[in-house]
Write an enzyme that holds these catalytic residues in place. Structure first.
Site, PDB file in Angstrom:
ATOM      1  N   SER A  42       0.823  -1.205   0.000  1.00  0.00           N
ATOM      2  CA  SER A  42       0.000   0.000   0.000  1.00  0.00           C
ATOM      3  C   SER A  42       0.864   1.264   0.000  1.00  0.00           C
ATOM      4  CB  SER A  42      -0.962  -0.058   1.179  1.00  0.00           C
ATOM      5  OG  SER A  42      -1.978   0.901   1.067  1.00  0.00           O
ATOM      6  N   ASP A 130      -8.902  -6.781  -4.174  1.00  0.00           N
ATOM      7  CA  ASP A 130      -8.442  -5.564  -3.498  1.00  0.00           C
ATOM      8  C   ASP A 130      -9.393  -4.412  -3.827  1.00  0.00           C
ATOM      9  OD1 ASP A 130      -7.061  -3.288  -2.558  1.00  0.00           O
ATOM     10  OD2 ASP A 130      -5.114  -4.215  -2.962  1.00  0.00           O
ATOM     11  N   HIS A 165      -6.625  -6.478   0.055  1.00  0.00           N
ATOM     12  CA  HIS A 165      -5.537  -5.516   0.259  1.00  0.00           C
ATOM     13  C   HIS A 165      -4.704  -5.992   1.439  1.00  0.00           C
ATOM     14  CE1 HIS A 165      -3.736  -1.584  -0.389  1.00  0.00           C
ATOM     15  NE2 HIS A 165      -3.739  -1.379   0.927  1.00  0.00           N
TER      16      HIS A 165
END
Length: 339
Positions: A42, A130, A165
């Site tokens: 991320s 995600d 994610h």
């Protein structure tokens, strides 16, 4: 020094060889500066992209898990949604980001981009489930590196795993499709548990020894303030895993693992720096793993504890002179210095 029952139990639970020590300076280990790599999830993936591009002359590879291309936000928080794939009506244009990087390189603000064309290995991952950083954004990351001249054989894009994610580990964390804290999940592919730290490290470095179990090294807690003031948004303490051989003077490699937003130790405890498989691979292959830390803050304005990939520390954030970039570079220099 008094040790509480809770701390004593924690030490017993993780084993003496892998316990985190008291806060101390980051040691000079004489590690090999020619074999430094980075990875992240991320905002940590955006940071890994930044660091790989800016320091391409010395960083041999990157593992990018759910991260967008270099200088995507161009120093503006307004652009963050597009960079995460949340604005399909505003598609990303990697060629513009390459042009920006070329300009920085021409002015000496980052390393020349031809450094990316020489044995720099780039692993990129995007889970099909995600919903925080969509695949269209990660597709643009791959396009950026291709536009910058990274050969196809030096790029690995894993984009068919039904993961949310998260960093993917063999056994710890949420179920594979989750998009939730601690943003670490486990996924089974063809009856095997996917080991993302192992996969990205093998792609960067080539064949490695199997991960160690049990660990023989130590997690150290070090004073990060020596390298980064509070104005950088970075935490006062950070962590590193040091294999026993590295502590004794072996010429070890360095891997920097950048956590994601809401994933520093102040939020998820030791989940990122101890419960993923980075340390097991590092222990068996003489790799020091550096876990720098960013905490949520109001000054600078970083409420989710993200690495700076959009300019909250200043407009030079993606250059070698950026506050967080300088801090990480200084940590690496310490580890590669002679004891």
């Amino acid at each position: 020094m008094k040790i509480t029952r809770t701390l004593a139990a924690a030490v017993i639970g993780i084993g003496l060889c892998s316990r985190a020590s008291a806060v101390e300076p980051l040691p000079a280990l004489g590690a090999d500066p020619a074999h430094t790599s980075v990875s992240g999830l991320s905002s940590g993936a955006f940071m890994a992209v930044q660091y790989q591009v800016a320091y391409s002359g010395s960083v041999v590879g990157a593992g990018i898990v759910a991260g967008g291309p270099y200088y995507c936000a161009a120093g503006k928080l307004f652009n963050a949604a597009s960079c995460m794939g949340h604005a399909p009506s505003r598609p990303l244009k990697p060629e513009l980001m390459v042009r920006a990087a070329q300009g920085f390189a021409a002015r000496g603000q980052i390393d020349p981009l031809d450094g990316l064309q020489h044995d720099r290995m780039i692993y990129v991952f995007s889970g099909t489930k995600d919903t925080i950083v969509y695949q269209r954004a990660v597709d643009a990351t791959v396009s950026f590196f291709k536009e910058a001249g990274v050969p196809d054989g030096n790029l690995s894009y894993v984009n068919m795993v039904p993961a949310g994610h998260a960093l993917i580990t063999p056994s710890f964390g949420n179920d594979c499709p989750a998009n939730a804290s601690p943003y670490i999940s486990h996924c089974t592919i063809a009856k095997y548990s996917y080991d993302q730290p192992g996969e990205l490290l093998k792609f960067i470095y080539g064949p490695l020894n199997p991960p160690a179990n049990p660990l023989g090294g130590n997690i150290i807690t070090f004073n990060q303030r020596e390298f980064a003031s509070a104005a950088t948004g970075m935490a006062g303490e950070a962590y590193a895993y040091v294999p026993q051989a590295c502590a004794k003077g072996a010429a070890c490699r360095i891997h920097v693992a950048f956590h994601g937003c809401k994933q520093s130790a102040s939020v998820v405890g030791n989940d990122f720096y101890q419960k993923t498989s980075y340390n097991s691979w590092a222990d068996a292959n003489n790799i020091v793993v550096l876990y720098p830390q960013v905490n949520a803050s109001t000054i600078p304005n970083n409420p989710q504890g993200c690495w700076d990939w959009f300019g909250y520390t200043g407009q030079n954030y993606a250059q070698k002179s950026g506050a967080q970039m300088l801090a990480v570079s200084a940590m690496i220099n310490r580890l590669t210095s002679k004891p």
